[in-house]
Design a protein around this motif. Structure first.
Motif, PDB file in Angstrom:
ATOM      1  N   THR A  91      -1.217   4.266  12.813  1.00 57.97           N
ATOM      2  CA  THR A  91      -0.514   5.008  11.766  1.00 57.97           C
ATOM      3  C   THR A  91      -0.947   4.677  10.339  1.00 57.97           C
ATOM      4  OG1 THR A  91       1.401   5.187  13.231  1.00 57.97           O
ATOM      5  CG2 THR A  91       1.772   5.660  10.906  1.00 57.97           C
ATOM      6  N   PRO A  92      -1.300   3.414   9.977  1.00 61.80           N
ATOM      7  CA  PRO A  92      -1.755   3.162   8.605  1.00 61.80           C
ATOM      8  C   PRO A  92      -2.946   4.019   8.172  1.00 61.80           C
ATOM      9  CG  PRO A  92      -1.190   1.093   9.649  1.00 61.80           C
ATOM     10  CD  PRO A  92      -1.102   2.146  10.710  1.00 61.80           C
ATOM     11  N   CYS A  95      -1.429   6.601   6.074  1.00 64.42           N
ATOM     12  CA  CYS A  95      -0.558   6.163   4.985  1.00 64.42           C
ATOM     13  C   CYS A  95      -1.241   6.329   3.625  1.00 64.42           C
ATOM     14  CB  CYS A  95      -0.156   4.703   5.178  1.00 64.42           C
ATOM     15  SG  CYS A  95       0.922   4.438   6.606  1.00 64.42           S
ATOM     16  N   HIS A  96      -0.396   6.485   2.586  1.00 61.49           N
ATOM     17  CA  HIS A  96      -0.922   6.683   1.227  1.00 61.49           C
ATOM     18  C   HIS A  96      -0.512   5.565   0.271  1.00 61.49           C
ATOM     19  CE1 HIS A  96      -2.285  10.687   2.348  1.00 61.49           C
ATOM     20  NE2 HIS A  96      -1.083  10.927   2.853  1.00 61.49           N
ATOM     21  N   THR A  97       0.433   4.722   0.693  1.00 58.55           N
ATOM     22  CA  THR A  97       0.846   3.602  -0.147  1.00 58.55           C
ATOM     23  C   THR A  97       0.762   2.307   0.656  1.00 58.55           C
ATOM     24  OG1 THR A  97       3.206   3.658   0.446  1.00 58.55           O
ATOM     25  CG2 THR A  97       2.464   5.137  -1.320  1.00 58.55           C
ATOM     26  N   HIS A  99       2.963  -0.044   0.733  1.00 56.19           N
ATOM     27  CA  HIS A  99       4.252  -0.333   1.355  1.00 56.19           C
ATOM     28  C   HIS A  99       4.393   0.379   2.693  1.00 56.19           C
ATOM     29  CE1 HIS A  99       6.175  -1.482  -2.778  1.00 56.19           C
ATOM     30  NE2 HIS A  99       5.464  -2.467  -2.251  1.00 56.19           N
ATOM     31  N   GLN A 100       3.878   1.593   2.791  1.00 54.99           N
ATOM     32  CA  GLN A 100       3.878   2.300   4.072  1.00 54.99           C
ATOM     33  C   GLN A 100       3.042   1.549   5.103  1.00 54.99           C
ATOM     34  OE1 GLN A 100       2.361   6.117   2.887  1.00 54.99           O
ATOM     35  NE2 GLN A 100       4.388   6.972   2.453  1.00 54.99           N
ATOM     36  N   VAL A 103       4.992  -1.470   6.411  1.00 54.37           N
ATOM     37  CA  VAL A 103       6.061  -1.119   7.347  1.00 54.37           C
ATOM     38  C   VAL A 103       5.498  -0.928   8.754  1.00 54.37           C
ATOM     39  CG1 VAL A 103       7.712   0.675   8.001  1.00 54.37           C
ATOM     40  CG2 VAL A 103       7.617  -0.121   5.636  1.00 54.37           C
ATOM     41  N   PHE A 104       4.408  -0.188   8.861  1.00 55.40           N
ATOM     42  CA  PHE A 104       3.850   0.079  10.191  1.00 55.40           C
ATOM     43  C   PHE A 104       3.128  -1.139  10.759  1.00 55.40           C
ATOM     44  CE2 PHE A 104       4.464   4.480   8.777  1.00 55.40           C
ATOM     45  CZ  PHE A 104       5.125   4.969   9.895  1.00 55.40           C
TER      46      PHE A 104
END
Length: 398
Positions: A91-92, A95-97, A99-100, A103-104
């Motif tokens: 999933t990363p 991601c665009h940030t 922090h996202q 989390v993953f």
């Protein structure tokens, strides 16, 4: 081996699961430089979290997985763990940030923790004697094979961009499908109706927590080398940039040999395996402290890899012999959590050492590791001598 008949494909599948034991580390650690370029406002601590975040979840979930195995089939738990591991790991890429991503990465640790202890528990349940020792040694070898291959592959994939290495976690999904087809069913072990003095009590034996500490300390010392090799070579002007990958992969590569020779080495040395292994480990750090060339550093890394690589299968085998069958799932959940505790604690212990002593040089850190391991060698040697003088303790050790 147990009465359950296993095919070669069953055995292959059992040994395939440890391929992803430290996958979440070996895939992501090499990309931090590029992640830093993608998020220039991120602090060094935030970048380090990208690597270690899964460990915050994997450590408790390794213990939880051991407890869940008392109620559910270990095969099903491994499949669920691999699914979480793979999906959260990939999933990363989307991601665009930062922090996202974090989390993953944390969610990835849930899958890692569920996968970590259960192969050892299955091996302890289905194999005995030398076959068990050989299989437990092989799990360490497989994990280190993955570490070496990942380090090489990610270096090439990283040329496409920092996100692309996360697609490597597709391997977890592929292994999940193999596990669905090839893992033998391993339902919960029935609690024996009668219990004797040795098996009384609801919790796991106290020795399990000692083995947890033993496992964590081994991987902590191992991590001191892996985590600092690149910076050490750059600051000390050792070798060329392309040699860094080779140096980092050597300890894991040599640990493959450790896992293969473990059964024979153990039968020849018995309880002396521990002080001998730690002594080799210590010599590796002594050589590292004095090294000023790439060739000598490679020798040091080989010694570190061989010495440290003999200890995990010994710890895992000791867990199977010291813990009754009905409590092994929980015991392996606790003991194998030590692998990630060691990795997670390493940077914090290093920071603590530099704060207390004011010394930040990598060479000094290696010297301290050598001294610490020499002390551990002496202590373990005297413990073995004490066991040899005590016939009852010696029988128990066997």
């Amino acid at each position: 081996m147990s009465n359950k008949k296993l095919s070669k494909f069953n055995v292959f599948t059992i040994l395939l699961i440890p391929f992803v034991w430290i996958y979440e580390l070996s895939v992501v650690a090499p990309i931090l430089g590029e992640v830093g370029k993608a998020f220039p406002t991120a602090s060094t601590f935030e970048l380090q979290l990208v690597v270690v975040m899964p460990f915050f979840a994997s450590i408790p979930f390794s213990i939880i997985a051991g407890k869940l195995a008392k109620k559910y089939d270990k095969k099903n738990l491994i499949i669920i763990g691999l699914l979480i591991y793979g999906l959260a790991g990939i999933t990363p890429f989307f991601c665009h940030t930062l922090h996202q991503v974090l989390v993953f990465r944390l969610i990835t640790g849930i899958g890692v923790g569920m996968v970590l202890p259960l192969p050892n528990s299955i091996i302890a349940e289905l194999f005995t004697g030398t076959q068990r020792e050989r299989m437990l040694g092989a799990t360490t070898s497989v994990a280190n094979v993955a570490n070496v291959l990942d380090s090489i592959a990610v270096g090439f994939i990283l040329t496409l961009g920092w996100k692309y290495p996360f697609l490597c976690f597709t391997v977890c999904i592929l292994i999940m499908f193999v596990a669905m087809a090839g893992l033998p069913k391993c339902p919960p072990v029935a609690q024996p109706a009668a219990s004797n003095t040795q098996t009384s009590g609801k919790g796991v034996p106290k020795i399990v927590y000692g083995l947890l500490l033993f496992m964590a300390v081994n991987w902590m010392f191992f991590s001191f080398n892996i985590n600092n090799t690149a910076l050490f070579m750059v600051t000390e002007h050792i070798g060329l940039p392309w040699m860094i990958g080779i140096a980092i992969s050597l300890p894991g590569g040599i640990s493959i040999i450790s896992g293969i020779v473990f059964p024979n080495f153990y039968h020849k040395t018995k309880n002396y395996l521990v002080p001998i292994s730690i002594a080799i480990f210590a010599v590796g750090y002594v050589v590292m402290y004095f090294t000023h060339s790439f060739a000598v550093q490679c020798i040091a890394n080989c010694l570190i890899g061989f010495g440290s690589g003999l200890l995990p299968p010994y710890i895992l085998n000791l867990t199977s012999t010291k813990v009754e069958l009905s409590k092994r799932d929980s015991a392996y959940g606790i003991v194998t959590a030590g692998i990630h505790i060691g990795f997670l604690s390493s940077p914090f212990i290093q920071l603590l050492i530099s704060t207390i002593t004011g010394i930040e040089a990598f060479r000094s850190l290696y010297g301290m590791c050598a001294i610490g391991l020499v002390i551990c060698t002496v202590i373990s040697f005297f413990v073995v001598m004490r066991i040899k003088k005590d016939p009852v303790a010696e029988i128990a050790a066997e």
